[in-house]
Design a protein around this motif. Structure first.
Motif, mmCIF file in Angstrom:
data_model
loop_
_atom_site.group_PDB
_atom_site.id
_atom_site.type_symbol
_atom_site.label_atom_id
_atom_site.label_comp_id
_atom_site.label_asym_id
_atom_site.label_seq_id
_atom_site.Cartn_x
_atom_site.Cartn_y
_atom_site.Cartn_z
ATOM 1 N N UNK A 153 0.817 -1.200 0.000
ATOM 2 C CA UNK A 153 0.000 0.000 0.000
ATOM 3 C C UNK A 153 0.857 1.259 0.000
ATOM 4 N N UNK A 154 0.429 2.212 -0.810
ATOM 5 C CA UNK A 154 0.998 3.562 -0.797
ATOM 6 C C UNK A 154 -0.047 4.466 -0.166
ATOM 7 N N UNK A 155 0.248 4.968 1.048
ATOM 8 C CA UNK A 155 -0.745 5.690 1.834
ATOM 9 C C UNK A 155 -1.961 4.771 1.998
ATOM 10 N N UNK A 156 -3.119 5.148 1.488
ATOM 11 C CA UNK A 156 -4.295 4.281 1.618
ATOM 12 C C UNK A 156 -4.596 3.532 0.319
ATOM 13 N N UNK A 157 -3.646 3.512 -0.605
ATOM 14 C CA UNK A 157 -3.892 2.935 -1.922
ATOM 15 C C UNK A 157 -3.257 1.549 -2.004
ATOM 16 N N UNK A 158 -4.080 0.538 -2.222
ATOM 17 C CA UNK A 158 -3.589 -0.831 -2.423
ATOM 18 C C UNK A 158 -3.231 -1.006 -3.894
ATOM 19 N N UNK A 159 -1.986 -1.410 -4.164
ATOM 20 C CA UNK A 159 -1.561 -1.563 -5.562
ATOM 21 C C UNK A 159 -1.517 -3.014 -6.012
ATOM 22 N N UNK A 160 -1.643 -3.973 -5.077
ATOM 23 C CA UNK A 160 -1.677 -5.380 -5.483
ATOM 24 C C UNK A 160 -3.100 -5.793 -5.847
ATOM 25 N N UNK A 161 -3.203 -6.809 -6.678
ATOM 26 C CA UNK A 161 -4.501 -7.283 -7.138
ATOM 27 C C UNK A 161 -4.646 -8.789 -6.869
#
Length: 306
Positions: free
Chosen positions: A33-41
């Motif tokens: 996660x970058x801040x509150x953003x999940x980048x994995x799927x």
């Protein structure tokens, strides 16, 4: 069953980044996660993925990445015939063994842990593991989180008894939230594109690939590539919504797979230490000498676009 709430789950933090790894379940990268953003799927239902042998998050593909064209291989020394009924194997829609032993069936042992790193090991000495890949060795993996990204290093230490073929890889599924896939900008380096048959097995033919730098729009990918030898540290990027995710192949990787169906919410940028099916064909297959060690590393950089 695996989940982010596992008692053994390891959470790493560094600046605006956090990551979760599951040592008891293949050292799976289960969140980034970058801040509150999940980048994995493909991480929404890890229990189902584990039950079905499916890949998710950042899975380690071992002892081979992608497919084998048959159940028999012998180019690395001992002749091996895989058992189709083995609980340690997973098969694709064409009945081909894919991605080695599913991640959820390999339990790693944590030997070192800090707030921003974790190191775990796996001894390849059990009889059931040797029935699939009959080469005694020891694996070590370190995930190291920095404020600008994640570094994953893997070391293979061969037993004195014999060589170990190197055909593993990773399968990171990444995506950009709140941005339609068609608007994602994908940047791929110049490489050699591998000709593939209808089952995704390299045909032996290669063509020049000058790279790619454009929005995905309706473009789909399911392609294998060989890195250019004079440029081994290849960089792959996904950009959109003010965020850039960059995969850098830093050491030990010679091939890559790019996978993203037209309607998927992800793209997989996959580091590989050999071409698909190298265990069967022997093409480009490297052997780690008895008693030797092999290191491979890649990084996933994450941050705002300029």
């Amino acid at each position: 069953m695996p989940s982010l709430d596992d008692a053994d789950a390891v959470t790493l933090t560094a600046g605006d980044l956090s990551a979760v790894f599951l040592p008891a379940h293949g050292m799976l990268g289960a969140s980034l996660r970058y801040r509150d953003i999940e980048v994995l799927r493909r991480i929404d239902d890890l229990a189902t993925a584990a039950e079905h042998g499916s890949t998710a998050g950042i899975p380690f593909l071992y002892p081979w990445a992608n497919r084998l064209s048959e159940l028999h291989y012998k180019k690395a020394g001992p002749e091996v015939t895989l058992e189709r009924k083995s609980p340690l194997l997973h098969f694709d829609g064409n009945g081909l063994p894919i991605h080695g032993i599913p991640w959820a069936r390999l339990a790693w042992t944590v030997i070192d842990r800090t707030p921003h790193s974790v190191t775990a090991t796996l001894d390849w000495s059990r009889d059931d593991l040797l029935a699939v890949f009959p080469y005694r060795h020891r694996l070590s993996m370190t995930a190291y989180l920095r404020p600008d990204g994640l570094l994953i290093g893997t070391t293979i230490a061969a037993d004195e008894a014999g060589p170990v073929p190197l055909s593993f890889g990773f399968h990171p599924y990444i995506g950009l939230p709140d941005v339609p896939r068609s608007e994602w900008r994908l940047v791929l380096p110049a490489m050699r594109k591998l000709g593939l048959d209808a089952q995704g097995i390299p045909s032996g033919k290669e063509t020049e690939f000058d790279g790619f730098d454009a929005q995905l729009r309706k473009q789909s990918f399911d392609d294998g590539f060989a890195l250019i030898r004079d440029e081994p540290n290849a960089m792959f990027s996904l950009v959109g919504g003010g965020l850039a995710i960059t995969l850098a192949l830093l050491e030990g990787y010679t091939h890559a797979q790019v996978y993203s169906p037209e309607d998927a919410d992800f793209i997989a940028l996959e580091p590989m230490t050999a071409a698909t099916n190298a265990l069967v064909t022997g093409n480009g297959l490297r052997l780690l000498i008895p008693g030797g060690t092999f290191n491979a590393a890649f990084g996933i950089g994450i941050g705002p676009t300029a």
